[in-house]
Scaffold this motif. Structure first.
Motif, PDB file in Angstrom:
ATOM      1  N   LYS A  68       0.830  -1.256  -0.034  1.00  0.00           N
ATOM      2  CA  LYS A  68       0.067   0.139   0.062  1.00  0.00           C
ATOM      3  C   LYS A  68       0.869   1.291   0.011  1.00  0.00           C
ATOM      4  CE  LYS A  68      -1.931   1.277   3.951  1.00  0.00           C
ATOM      5  NZ  LYS A  68      -3.200   1.096   4.786  1.00  0.00           N
ATOM      6  N   MET A  69       0.377   2.154  -1.006  1.00  0.00           N
ATOM      7  CA  MET A  69       1.096   3.606  -0.635  1.00  0.00           C
ATOM      8  C   MET A  69      -0.079   4.730  -0.534  1.00  0.00           C
ATOM      9  SD  MET A  69       3.924   3.202  -3.750  1.00  0.00           S
ATOM     10  CE  MET A  69       4.710   4.716  -3.457  1.00  0.00           C
ATOM     11  N   ASP A  70       0.363   5.680   0.141  1.00  0.00           N
ATOM     12  CA  ASP A  70      -0.460   6.773   0.100  1.00  0.00           C
ATOM     13  C   ASP A  70       0.418   8.194   0.369  1.00  0.00           C
ATOM     14  OD1 ASP A  70      -2.174   9.009   0.898  1.00  0.00           O
ATOM     15  OD2 ASP A  70      -2.924   7.675   2.642  1.00  0.00           O
ATOM     16  N   ARG A  71       0.682   8.819  -0.787  1.00  0.00           N
ATOM     17  CA  ARG A  71       1.719   9.934  -0.927  1.00  0.00           C
ATOM     18  C   ARG A  71       1.068  10.975   0.056  1.00  0.00           C
ATOM     19  NH1 ARG A  71       5.127  11.181  -6.313  1.00  0.00           N
ATOM     20  NH2 ARG A  71       6.471  12.650  -5.220  1.00  0.00           N
ATOM     21  N   ALA A  72      -0.130  11.238   0.050  1.00  0.00           N
ATOM     22  CA  ALA A  72      -0.670  12.375   0.750  1.00  0.00           C
ATOM     23  C   ALA A  72      -0.130  12.260   2.309  1.00  0.00           C
ATOM     24  CB  ALA A  72      -2.006  12.477   0.894  1.00  0.00           C
ATOM     25  N   ARG A  73      -0.142  11.099   2.810  1.00  0.00           N
ATOM     26  CA  ARG A  73       0.333  10.745   4.196  1.00  0.00           C
ATOM     27  C   ARG A  73       1.641  10.403   4.235  1.00  0.00           C
ATOM     28  NH1 ARG A  73      -4.853   7.911   6.934  1.00  0.00           N
ATOM     29  NH2 ARG A  73      -6.379   9.192   6.615  1.00  0.00           N
ATOM     30  N   GLY A  74       2.245   9.935   3.325  1.00  0.00           N
ATOM     31  CA  GLY A  74       3.734   9.724   3.279  1.00  0.00           C
ATOM     32  C   GLY A  74       3.791   8.145   3.795  1.00  0.00           C
ATOM     33  N   ASN A  75       2.660   7.427   3.584  1.00  0.00           N
ATOM     34  CA  ASN A  75       2.701   6.076   4.276  1.00  0.00           C
ATOM     35  C   ASN A  75       2.970   4.976   2.974  1.00  0.00           C
ATOM     36  OD1 ASN A  75       2.351   6.851   6.689  1.00  0.00           O
ATOM     37  ND2 ASN A  75       0.097   6.560   6.575  1.00  0.00           N
ATOM     38  N   ILE A  76       4.157   4.124   3.183  1.00  0.00           N
ATOM     39  CA  ILE A  76       4.170   2.913   2.304  1.00  0.00           C
ATOM     40  C   ILE A  76       4.248   1.681   3.423  1.00  0.00           C
ATOM     41  CG2 ILE A  76       5.892   2.067   0.827  1.00  0.00           C
ATOM     42  CD1 ILE A  76       7.025   4.609   0.087  1.00  0.00           C
ATOM     43  N   VAL A  77       3.660   0.612   2.938  1.00  0.00           N
ATOM     44  CA  VAL A  77       3.536  -0.580   3.675  1.00  0.00           C
ATOM     45  C   VAL A  77       4.052  -1.445   2.721  1.00  0.00           C
ATOM     46  CG1 VAL A  77       2.254  -2.444   4.954  1.00  0.00           C
ATOM     47  CG2 VAL A  77       1.515   0.148   5.013  1.00  0.00           C
ATOM     48  N   VAL A  78       5.128  -2.438   3.345  1.00  0.00           N
ATOM     49  CA  VAL A  78       5.710  -3.221   2.137  1.00  0.00           C
ATOM     50  C   VAL A  78       5.759  -4.745   3.125  1.00  0.00           C
ATOM     51  CG1 VAL A  78       7.393  -1.824   1.082  1.00  0.00           C
ATOM     52  CG2 VAL A  78       7.931  -3.078   3.315  1.00  0.00           C
ATOM     53  N   SER A  79       5.971  -5.889   2.200  1.00  0.00           N
ATOM     54  CA  SER A  79       5.954  -7.288   2.687  1.00  0.00           C
ATOM     55  C   SER A  79       7.079  -7.793   1.957  1.00  0.00           C
ATOM     56  CB  SER A  79       4.607  -7.798   2.416  1.00  0.00           C
ATOM     57  OG  SER A  79       4.827  -9.368   2.630  1.00  0.00           O
ATOM     58  N   ARG A  80       7.949  -8.496   3.068  1.00  0.00           N
ATOM     59  CA  ARG A  80       9.115  -9.687   2.328  1.00  0.00           C
ATOM     60  C   ARG A  80       8.467 -11.071   2.375  1.00  0.00           C
ATOM     61  NH1 ARG A  80      12.658 -12.727   5.456  1.00  0.00           N
ATOM     62  NH2 ARG A  80      14.564 -12.907   4.314  1.00  0.00           N
ATOM     63  N   ARG A  81       7.409 -11.230   3.105  1.00  0.00           N
ATOM     64  CA  ARG A  81       6.795 -12.639   2.965  1.00  0.00           C
ATOM     65  C   ARG A  81       6.070 -12.787   1.781  1.00  0.00           C
ATOM     66  NH1 ARG A  81       2.006 -14.752   7.439  1.00  0.00           N
ATOM     67  NH2 ARG A  81       1.563 -16.572   6.206  1.00  0.00           N
ATOM     68  N   ALA A  82       5.421 -11.913   1.175  1.00  0.00           N
ATOM     69  CA  ALA A  82       4.885 -12.238  -0.408  1.00  0.00           C
ATOM     70  C   ALA A  82       5.960 -12.326  -1.258  1.00  0.00           C
ATOM     71  CB  ALA A  82       4.237 -10.726  -0.702  1.00  0.00           C
ATOM     72  N   VAL A  83       7.187 -11.850  -1.148  1.00  0.00           N
ATOM     73  CA  VAL A  83       8.202 -12.112  -1.923  1.00  0.00           C
ATOM     74  C   VAL A  83       8.493 -13.601  -1.929  1.00  0.00           C
ATOM     75  CG1 VAL A  83      10.555 -11.636  -2.933  1.00  0.00           C
ATOM     76  CG2 VAL A  83       8.909  -9.974  -2.423  1.00  0.00           C
ATOM     77  N   LEU A  84       8.698 -14.143  -0.665  1.00  0.00           N
ATOM     78  CA  LEU A  84       9.119 -15.335  -0.272  1.00  0.00           C
ATOM     79  C   LEU A  84       8.416 -16.237  -0.744  1.00  0.00           C
ATOM     80  CD1 LEU A  84      10.765 -14.953   3.221  1.00  0.00           C
ATOM     81  CD2 LEU A  84      11.844 -15.172   1.006  1.00  0.00           C
ATOM     82  N   GLU A  85       6.868 -16.312  -0.575  1.00  0.00           N
ATOM     83  CA  GLU A  85       5.940 -17.051  -0.950  1.00  0.00           C
ATOM     84  C   GLU A  85       5.769 -17.040  -2.318  1.00  0.00           C
ATOM     85  OE1 GLU A  85       2.326 -15.404   0.761  1.00  0.00           O
ATOM     86  OE2 GLU A  85       2.520 -16.323   2.686  1.00  0.00           O
ATOM     87  N   GLU A  86       6.009 -16.155  -3.222  1.00  0.00           N
ATOM     88  CA  GLU A  86       5.978 -16.161  -4.496  1.00  0.00           C
ATOM     89  C   GLU A  86       7.133 -16.779  -5.035  1.00  0.00           C
ATOM     90  OE1 GLU A  86       6.390 -13.164  -8.249  1.00  0.00           O
ATOM     91  OE2 GLU A  86       5.795 -12.482  -6.469  1.00  0.00           O
ATOM     92  N   SER A  87       8.424 -16.763  -4.563  1.00  0.00           N
ATOM     93  CA  SER A  87       9.610 -17.685  -4.988  1.00  0.00           C
ATOM     94  C   SER A  87       9.379 -19.101  -4.520  1.00  0.00           C
ATOM     95  CB  SER A  87      10.815 -17.016  -4.248  1.00  0.00           C
ATOM     96  OG  SER A  87      10.968 -15.606  -4.320  1.00  0.00           O
ATOM     97  N   ARG A  88       8.583 -19.197  -3.500  1.00  0.00           N
ATOM     98  CA  ARG A  88       8.384 -20.388  -2.851  1.00  0.00           C
ATOM     99  C   ARG A  88       7.619 -21.330  -3.807  1.00  0.00           C
ATOM    100  NH1 ARG A  88       8.927 -22.996   2.228  1.00  0.00           N
ATOM    101  NH2 ARG A  88       7.566 -24.623   2.581  1.00  0.00           N
ATOM    102  N   ALA A  89       6.565 -20.743  -4.144  1.00  0.00           N
ATOM    103  CA  ALA A  89       5.574 -21.379  -5.063  1.00  0.00           C
ATOM    104  C   ALA A  89       6.152 -21.645  -6.417  1.00  0.00           C
ATOM    105  CB  ALA A  89       4.356 -20.490  -5.535  1.00  0.00           C
ATOM    106  N   GLU A  90       7.155 -20.766  -7.061  1.00  0.00           N
ATOM    107  CA  GLU A  90       7.853 -21.107  -8.145  1.00  0.00           C
ATOM    108  C   GLU A  90       8.835 -22.449  -7.920  1.00  0.00           C
ATOM    109  OE1 GLU A  90      10.021 -17.650  -9.072  1.00  0.00           O
ATOM    110  OE2 GLU A  90       8.202 -16.533  -9.692  1.00  0.00           O
ATOM    111  N   GLN A  91       9.463 -22.421  -6.694  1.00  0.00           N
ATOM    112  CA  GLN A  91      10.248 -23.567  -6.416  1.00  0.00           C
ATOM    113  C   GLN A  91       9.699 -24.875  -6.131  1.00  0.00           C
ATOM    114  OE1 GLN A  91      12.806 -22.493  -2.851  1.00  0.00           O
ATOM    115  NE2 GLN A  91      13.650 -20.625  -3.927  1.00  0.00           N
ATOM    116  N   ARG A  92       8.566 -24.792  -5.429  1.00  0.00           N
ATOM    117  CA  ARG A  92       7.661 -25.965  -5.343  1.00  0.00           C
ATOM    118  C   ARG A  92       7.334 -26.511  -6.828  1.00  0.00           C
ATOM    119  NH1 ARG A  92       4.159 -27.475  -1.232  1.00  0.00           N
ATOM    120  NH2 ARG A  92       2.528 -28.882  -2.001  1.00  0.00           N
ATOM    121  N   GLY A  93       6.676 -25.667  -7.664  1.00  0.00           N
ATOM    122  CA  GLY A  93       6.285 -26.460  -8.965  1.00  0.00           C
ATOM    123  C   GLY A  93       7.418 -26.955  -9.637  1.00  0.00           C
ATOM    124  N   GLU A  94       8.569 -26.083  -9.518  1.00  0.00           N
ATOM    125  CA  GLU A  94       9.904 -26.849 -10.139  1.00  0.00           C
ATOM    126  C   GLU A  94      10.239 -28.204  -9.483  1.00  0.00           C
ATOM    127  OE1 GLU A  94      12.955 -24.173 -10.250  1.00  0.00           O
ATOM    128  OE2 GLU A  94      11.888 -22.455 -11.425  1.00  0.00           O
TER     129      GLU A  94
END
Length: 569
Positions: A170-196
């Motif tokens: 999520k990004m809100d420039r007016a409030r200057g807020n940014i929310v990030v996730s490292r877990r989403a990247v790992l899950e995506e990589s995990r799904a790719e590795q799982r399939g392979e």
């Protein structure tokens, strides 16, 4: 000059000065709120003096040039992008910010990445309530604690300060807020590795994994995108009661794929399959009747398991645990982890079973007793129990010998003799017999002394006429005593030759009678007697001695002579 004129003049002067300043600065004021390029002229203390091409120079704190959690690396001559905030005063001092410039640049880039759903790189540099702060190339984002990893992270220290990918949630420039996730990247990589990985999986493959979780029945192994179950029985060849005995969470392991179901994607793994099977050639290593030492690993109602070597266990059945303790729970004989000596009774290598004997390794106590105390030996022990048929005497740590009531006294009856003994008394006895197979030891107390009737028994035999003393009158006969050491009995039918005289009440206790011995029971020290037989024999002898009716003598004369001789005797 009046006050009104003075105020008017002052107002007019201020307006003229402002006008002159605007004229002097000219287009410079148009740079406020924008990012422009600047040249670092010099470093003065903790600030950098920057020329941005305006009428005056700007001063920027060095800390704004430092990356998150790092130190500033800025030198004179460096050209950098600067954000022009405003003119500080009418002297022309300008307020510049490197941090805001970086932030503006970062926001533009981040917004494009967010719209394209692309990953961004950042560095975790601080902790805040509920999560962490991440530097995304100048823009500060919030990383919730739940979005750090797929699994809860106990120590985030190794992750801090190192660049890694994140997904913008999520990004809100007016409030200057940014929310990030490292877990989403790992899950995506995990799904790719799982399939392979799933595509390439096959039974027998050896893989590297990490222990993810432990349960009572096994461990879940992370194979890099896919989990497999390592059952507790497949961890090692030896007995493992709980996976925690051999594994820890996070431990790297090497496993083999035992079974793989492509439809359910269930993977069964094994570790012991990568080790040599200790049961190979076990019959040669552990021959029957050989003795070995082992460790008790498990105790059940029916016996105890003993580990001979890691991965090789044998069962000591409850019937093979003790020579003397019958119907006792194995837990009262051995304890878990106890080192014991056992004997190999049977080996079934195909079924992976070994039968062990605990008592056989200790020696048969009845055989040991027989070796040390052959029949005829004298032993001493405590009376442990008194029953209706005899005494039990403790003659060893765990074995008893029995004295039958008939072996207590030569003279007294069994019950009368038993009444003289008490439980707990220490007495001596002679070993009469040892039956190893039936696990019985016969003892005798009276055998400690010579049999007083032995001499008489040696002298008397069947057919002898002896003098008896009546000791008891019974309805079916009389009991007599011979030479005060032997007991005899005369049945009613043997009390007289004539039927009308065959009455026990004709006799009284203490009366002496003569009778002929019909049987000698030397073991029971008892005689069977007859008065009738003695009288018949005497009559026969009278006929022989005084003649017969054929020689002219009457039967009355013959019997009269026999009776007179009997009375004279």
């Amino acid at each position: 000059m009046t006050a009104s004129r003075t105020a008017a003049a002052s107002q007019t002067g201020d307006e003229d000065f402002a006008s002159l300043l605007d004229t002097y600065l000219g287009a410079d004021t148009s740079f406020a709120g924008s990012v422009i390029s600047g040249l670092v002229l010099r470093i003065e203390g903790d600030v950098a003096v920057v020329d941005v091409g305006l009428k005056s120079e700007g001063r920027i704190p060095l800390k704004e040039f430092a990356p998150a959690g790092g130190t500033a690396e800025i030198h004179a001559g460096d050209r950098i992008d600067i954000f022009v905030e405003r003119y500080e005063d009418r002297d022309g001092s300008i307020m510049l910010s490197r941090e805001k410039a970086r932030r503006e640049e970062a926001w533009v880039v981040l917004e494009k990445s967010h719209e394209a759903n692309e990953r961004v790189n950042g560095v975790i540099f601080g902790r805040v309530k509920g999560g962490f702060t991440v530097d995304l190339g100048g823009a500060v984002a919030f990383l919730p604690g739940s979005q750090v990893d797929i699994r809860p992270v106990r120590d985030v220290g190794p992750l801090m300060g190192s660049p890694q990918p994140f997904q913008i949630l999520k990004m809100d420039r007016a409030r200057g807020n940014i929310v990030v996730s490292r877990r989403a990247v790992l899950e995506e990589s995990r799904a790719e590795q799982r399939g392979e990985l799933v595509k390439s999986l096959s039974e027998g493959m050896v893989l590297d994994g990490t222990v993810k979780n432990l349960t009572d029945y096994g461990a879940f192994i992370d194979l890099g995108g896919v989990d497999g179950l390592l059952h507790v029985t497949d961890i090692a060849w030896r007995r493992v009661n709980h996976p925690s005995e051999a594994l820890t969470i996070g431990q790297p392991v090497k496993v083999q794929v035992i079974r793989f179901n492509s439809e359910t994607q269930r993977i069964s793994l094994g570790m012991k399959q990568l080790m040599a099977d200790p049961w190979d050639g076990v019959a040669i290593k552990y021959p029957v009747n050989a003795k070995f030492s082992g460790r008790v690993t498990n105790i059940t109602d029916y016996g105890a398991f003993v580990e001979l070597e890691p991965g090789v266990e044998g069962l000591v059945h409850v019937s093979e645990m003790s020579w003397t303790k019958k119907n006792v729970h194995p837990g009262k004989i051995v304890a878990t982890s106890q080192e014991v000596d056992v004997m190999i009774l049977d080996v079934d290598e195909p079924k992976r079973r070994i039968s062990l004997g605990l008592k056989q390794a200790q020696g048969n106590p009845w055989e040991l007793f027989l070796e040390a105390h052959p029949p005829g030996s004298v032993v001493e022990g405590e009376i442990r129990n008194i029953t209706e048929f005899g005494l039990f005497i403790g003659i060893g740590p765990e074995i008893d010998g029995m004295v039958h009531m008939s072996d207590l006294s030569w003279e007294e009856a069994g019950e009368a003799a038993m009444a003289k003994f008490e439980k707990g008394t220490v007495i001596k006895a002679k070993v009469l017999d040892v039956d190893v197979e039936k696990e019985r030891i016969s003892l005798g107390v009276k055998q400690l002394e010579a049999d007083p009737a032995a001499e008489v028994l040696d002298r008397v035999s069947k057919g002898d006429v002896v003098t008896c003393i009546v000791t008891q009158v019974q309805a079916n006969g009389i009991e007599v005593r011979v030479e005060d050491v032997l007991t005899g009995f005369i049945r009613r039918a043997e009390l007289a030759r004539d039927r009308e005289e065959q009455r026990a009440d004709r006799f009284s206790v203490g009366q002496k009678v003569e009778a002929r011995i019909t049987m000698v029971d030397r073991a029971a020290r008892r005689l069977a007697l007859t008065i009738k037989g003695k009288e018949i024999e005497e009559d026969r002898q009278a006929v022989v001695e005084y003649g017969s009716s054929d020689s002219g003598a009457s039967l009355g004369d013959i019997l009269g002579a026999a009776i007179r001789r009997r009375n004279q005797a």
